[in-house]
Design an enzyme around this catalytic site. Sequence first.
Site, PDB file in Angstrom:
ATOM      1  N   CYS A 186      40.811 -36.183   5.012  1.00 39.86           N
ATOM      2  CA  CYS A 186      40.361 -36.985   3.872  1.00 39.86           C
ATOM      3  C   CYS A 186      41.416 -37.041   2.782  1.00 39.86           C
ATOM      4  CB  CYS A 186      39.045 -36.457   3.338  1.00 39.86           C
ATOM      5  SG  CYS A 186      39.068 -34.698   3.052  1.00 39.86           S
ATOM      6  N   GLU A 231      31.747 -35.469  -0.818  1.00 40.90           N
ATOM      7  CA  GLU A 231      33.202 -35.371  -0.658  1.00 40.90           C
ATOM      8  C   GLU A 231      33.579 -36.451   0.343  1.00 40.90           C
ATOM      9  OE1 GLU A 231      36.411 -35.087   0.695  1.00 40.90           O
ATOM     10  OE2 GLU A 231      36.082 -33.104   1.579  1.00 40.90           O
ATOM     11  N   GLY A 264      32.168 -36.972   4.388  1.00 46.65           N
ATOM     12  CA  GLY A 264      32.332 -38.005   5.401  1.00 46.65           C
ATOM     13  C   GLY A 264      32.828 -39.285   4.781  1.00 46.65           C
ATOM     14  N   SER A 265      32.485 -40.394   5.383  1.00 44.76           N
ATOM     15  CA  SER A 265      33.024 -41.669   4.929  1.00 44.76           C
ATOM     16  C   SER A 265      32.369 -42.115   3.623  1.00 44.76           C
ATOM     17  CB  SER A 265      32.800 -42.739   6.005  1.00 44.76           C
ATOM     18  OG  SER A 265      31.433 -42.910   6.233  1.00 44.76           O
ATOM     19  N   THR A 266      33.093 -42.895   2.852  1.00 47.63           N
ATOM     20  CA  THR A 266      32.579 -43.371   1.569  1.00 47.63           C
ATOM     21  C   THR A 266      31.349 -44.257   1.770  1.00 47.63           C
ATOM     22  OG1 THR A 266      34.682 -43.105   0.426  1.00 47.63           O
ATOM     23  CG2 THR A 266      33.184 -44.737  -0.479  1.00 47.63           C
ATOM     24  N   ASP A 267      31.328 -45.034   2.845  1.00 45.26           N
ATOM     25  CA  ASP A 267      30.171 -45.902   3.087  1.00 45.26           C
ATOM     26  C   ASP A 267      28.894 -45.091   3.257  1.00 45.26           C
ATOM     27  OD1 ASP A 267      31.739 -48.068   2.865  1.00 45.26           O
ATOM     28  OD2 ASP A 267      31.880 -48.485   5.025  1.00 45.26           O
ATOM     29  N   VAL A 268      28.964 -44.055   4.091  1.00 45.22           N
ATOM     30  CA  VAL A 268      27.772 -43.232   4.293  1.00 45.22           C
ATOM     31  C   VAL A 268      27.445 -42.469   3.006  1.00 45.22           C
ATOM     32  CG1 VAL A 268      26.782 -41.308   5.593  1.00 45.22           C
ATOM     33  CG2 VAL A 268      28.055 -43.083   6.795  1.00 45.22           C
ATOM     34  N   GLY A 269      28.466 -42.024   2.308  1.00 42.92           N
ATOM     35  CA  GLY A 269      28.242 -41.344   1.020  1.00 42.92           C
ATOM     36  C   GLY A 269      27.462 -42.230   0.061  1.00 42.92           C
ATOM     37  N   GLU A 307      41.244 -46.464   3.928  1.00 41.63           N
ATOM     38  CA  GLU A 307      41.516 -45.219   4.619  1.00 41.63           C
ATOM     39  C   GLU A 307      41.641 -45.517   6.115  1.00 41.63           C
ATOM     40  OE1 GLU A 307      38.189 -42.350   4.686  1.00 41.63           O
ATOM     41  OE2 GLU A 307      39.668 -40.819   4.200  1.00 41.63           O
TER      42      GLU A 307
END
Length: 790
Positions: free
Chosen positions: A299, A265, A243-248, A396
């Site tokens: 992505c 990822e 998912g999104s980098t922020d949530v990651g 993104e």
Amino acid sequence: MNKIAKIFETLEYGPAPESAQPALDWIKAHDGVFGHFINGAWTKPGKTFSSDNPATGESLAQVSDGSAEDVDKAVKAARAAFKSWSALSGYERAKYLYAIARLVQKHSRLFAVLESLDNGKPIRESRDIDIPLVARHFYHHAGWAQHRDREFPGAVPYGVCGQIIPWNFPLLMLAWKIAPALAAGNTVVLKPAEFTSLTALLFAEICEKAGLPKGVVNIVTGFGETGQAIVAHPDIDKIAFTGSTDVGKAIRAATAGTGKGLSLELGGKSPYIVFEDADIDSAIEGLVDAIWFNQGQVCCAGSRLLVQESIEERFIRKLKLRMSKLRVGDPLDKAIDIGALVAPVQVERVRELMQRGVEEGGSVYEPDIDLPAGGCFLKPALITDVSPANTVVAEEIFGPVLVAMSFRTPEEAVALANNTRYGLAATIWSENINLALDIAPKIKAGVVWINGTNNFDAAVGFGGYKESGFGREGGKEGMGVYLKPAWEKDLKPAPAAKASPAKPANPLDASQGIDQTAKMYIGGKQARPDSGYSRPVFGPAGNLVGEAGEGNRKDIRNAVEAARAALGWGTSSAHNRAQILYFLAENLQYRRAEFAARIKEQTGEKGEAEVDAAIERLFAFAGWADKYDGAVHNPPLRAIAAAMVEPIGVLAILAPQARPLLGSVALLAPALAMGNPVVLVPSEKSPLSMTDFYQVLETSDVPSGVVNIVTGDSAVLAKTLAEHDGIDAIWCVGDAATSTMVEKASVGNLKQTWTSRGLNYDLSDTEKFDGDYFLRRATQVKNVWVPYGA
Ligand code: NAI
Ligand code: MG
């Protein structure tokens, strides 16, 4: 003119609709409302929300909003199922995965239609790409299930895996998560994205039909809060997220210190590089697939066009012409290129970012083509007149929007390509194979496509560098993230370190009889500590044996800078690195007596055995340097995928307190063998073995900056290193608190971490530690796709 004659004249597309009916019938058979799939049964729907068709805005079905209790039930079911599932033979597990693959194939059209309805993607893509890849993934992993023990000796599954997936490839992301997890012997609790739950629920029925034992796969639907409940659940052993980098990053922080396995990822802003000698028409078609595939909600989308200046004008002109022929419309129309974005909120997000692009000086081109009325449709867009600092170039967009820039030389192309916090994928177009293969290793990305784009296969690993995450999906390395060494579960807490004798009250008293303070070692030179302070080093009886510099933030900064300047170590030949490691071993051998005496002085133990073990370890990894390497895959395309094993980058090492020489060497050797420059913090209590080591480094042809050593307070330096964006990975032998801190502080640039979490990792154990345990952690796999055939 009659109708057929007219069509011949205009070559207009007619509508080619796929019927939605079978999918709607399936929803109807469930009365349009779904519970969760837990322990092989459907729960009674509780609080529900709507899953919509983004092409029309109509509601397709109601799905349940999973609560923490739902997640807990699912985890309990998965835990209960784990025992018998993991005890099955590989062959038994393989048969289940094979049955799932067969059933997905059998119902592939239903899956494709349901996916296009719920997500908005063109049926051409769901039918020809998503669903076939799902089936391929389960077939491929049936084989891994069967061959696990042969290929991963001594490895065991984690246990219960919590898996959270996005909405852009709903069923494909499910397959990428569930297939390897089950093949490895784990059980799973999976949460689909809130916009696209339906194919995951249909998949649950496939699991039932395949006779999969209850509790092995559990599907809990819901929003981000449901995902958070999965991440926070104490009985989950591993989290896999896309998912999104922020949530990651939030998940990285939330799992810090828990010991949970983690693979991420995340997002990308992948460069699409076109050299002047490219086959331009092919490169244009590739670009359509790179950025307008799945409405750009990919992505690894080739969202940043970098085109060589000499062909820029012609290329952009052709591109605009091609864009004007793209057809946006009903996702169920088989002759549509671009369908609907997933939801109104995503359309808004894309529009806002485009607006930002304009505000920052960009020019937007949108072709004069028709859009359906209503629904989440956007035209394909191209933004030019942008520079690297612009929001639309850095962020993104996750929509059908391409940004374009030009470059002059290959060096400039590489610099622009790598000028991003992401590193998921890259595409290179050139008819000169030498050029393309020269550029591919220089790009910091997990996947590189040459003269092609967006190729995927179950046998070829996929995943990112840098802030695009860590871990791989697909291939052998993808299996590796669902397995761990069996011995790790037997680790006991490390014995508490003996307290150092108290520092003398008057600092001047400390240095009595000591006329020399060991310096730092930075950029191949000995350097005084920036602080101007030193710290006493005591022997076992509390006697002062020497002094070492008190390293601080500034020393770390200098060391990181020196290490980054030495990144060329990673592209030096493996043979060369092997020679240098052998040379280190040889030079340590000459000084065996001196190093043994130093160990005895600091620890009271006879030092010879430790010196011998350190020499042996250097030999071991000298031996590995030119052997731990990649593979060549044969995906079902006319292409090879070269899986290259690359260093991660600058690696920070916090060595254990015990075994002042071997403790450092055991971590340093694999890091160096794989090409990572290192910033090492040696044993805080007994740093002098490693400050003596400078001379060994200097006589062994180790290039300057490849090994940098900063002495001082381990926990303080660990924090500085973990927060430093110039560090790409960090290994920390330390107590639970320090390990947790390191994992949390690594969030900034998502550095890869390995921490001992206060457990007794005995680095002198050759069986465990002179093989691939640290080699794997010192490397990342890049897959370079190279097509063949004339
Ligand atoms: P997201 O990252 O919020 O959602 C992905 C999944 O994570 C969903 O299942 C969601 O329910 C879940 N989730 C959300 N917050 C969570 C949390 N705190 N803990 C655990 N799980 C959580 O992505 P979203 O909001 O749907 O899209 C926002 C943007 O993220 C997009 O515009 C795009 O730029 C990017 N994105 C990137 C993806 C990729 O594959 N690179 C995939 C999806 C989104
Ligand atoms: Mg939907």
